[in-house]
Design a protein around this motif. Structure first.
Motif: not given
Length: 217
Positions: A1, A31, A52, A212, A214
């Motif tokens: 990401m 990330f 993202d 995000a 996540a």
């Protein structure tokens, strides 16, 4: 990401020092991080399309109409947008679409640096396992959207020459869905020292991950 960290503006909020605290946490979660130190990054739809998550730490700036359009449209299309303190709610005050997306706008912090309580008021992965806690920092009074998902609040006492605020329960941490995007806001984080407090650090990290999409449930 891919995370885009946009930092700058008023130095009093230590945008570099604060973002340097969160960037390693983002990288630890896989990330790739791109850092921008000018709002002109919002002029480039390709950079935004590749992001993202957009983390903004920029107090006191203004967005051009084009910058606002590119940013807001990208979040509406699915990017996460996240930030803390003045870097997200005390900037772009003339940008109505931006303000609507964020869901809140800073007005004042009566008394400056004071002791106050942050009350956890929701069951959510961003605040799970964190009890209400006390801080010594600015207590932000904001105008906020009534449709926010509020995770933490603070209650104003009416002291510091503003008796009209007595009993006002103000959001401190909130989430917002905006189109396909997610927005995380915390009014804590005036300085790197504030952002490093264990509860604040954990909420901020989790909030960025939630934005995000996540964050583990």
């Amino acid at each position: 990401m891919q995370a885009l960290v946009v930092r700058g503006g008023w130095d009093g909020h230590e945008p570099v020092a604060c973002t340097e605290l969160v960037i390693p946490r983002l990288r630890a979660h896989g990330f790739a991080v791109r850092i921008a130190e000018t709002l002109e990054v919002y002029d480039d739809p390709a950079v935004l399309a590749a992001s993202d998550l957009i983390v903004q730490c920029w107090t006191g700036g203004q967005l051009t109409e084009k910058q606002e359009t590119h940013l807001v449209d990208r979040v509406h299309a699915g990017a996460g947008f996240a930030g803390w303190h003045g870097g997200i709610v005390a900037t772009a005050d003339a940008a109505r679409r931006y303000q609507f997306m964020v869901g809140g706008r800073f007005l004042c912090h009566p008394g400056g640096f004071i002791d106050y309580n942050v009350d956890i008021v929701a069951e959510h992965p961003v605040v799970r396992g964190i009890d209400s806690f006390s801080v010594h920092t600015e207590q932000y009074f904001c105008h906020v959207d009534p449709g926010l998902e509020v995770l933490a609040t603070t209650t104003f006492t009416g002291d510091h020459g503003v008796p009209e605020t007595a009993g006002a329960v103000m959001p401190v941490v909130w989430l917002r869905r905006y189109g396909k995007g997610r927005v995380f806001v915390s009014t804590l984080g005036h300085s790197a020292a504030d952002l490093a407090l264990p509860q604040v650090a954990d909420i901020t990290e989790r909030g960025l991950l939630w934005a995000a999409d996540a964050l583990s449930r």
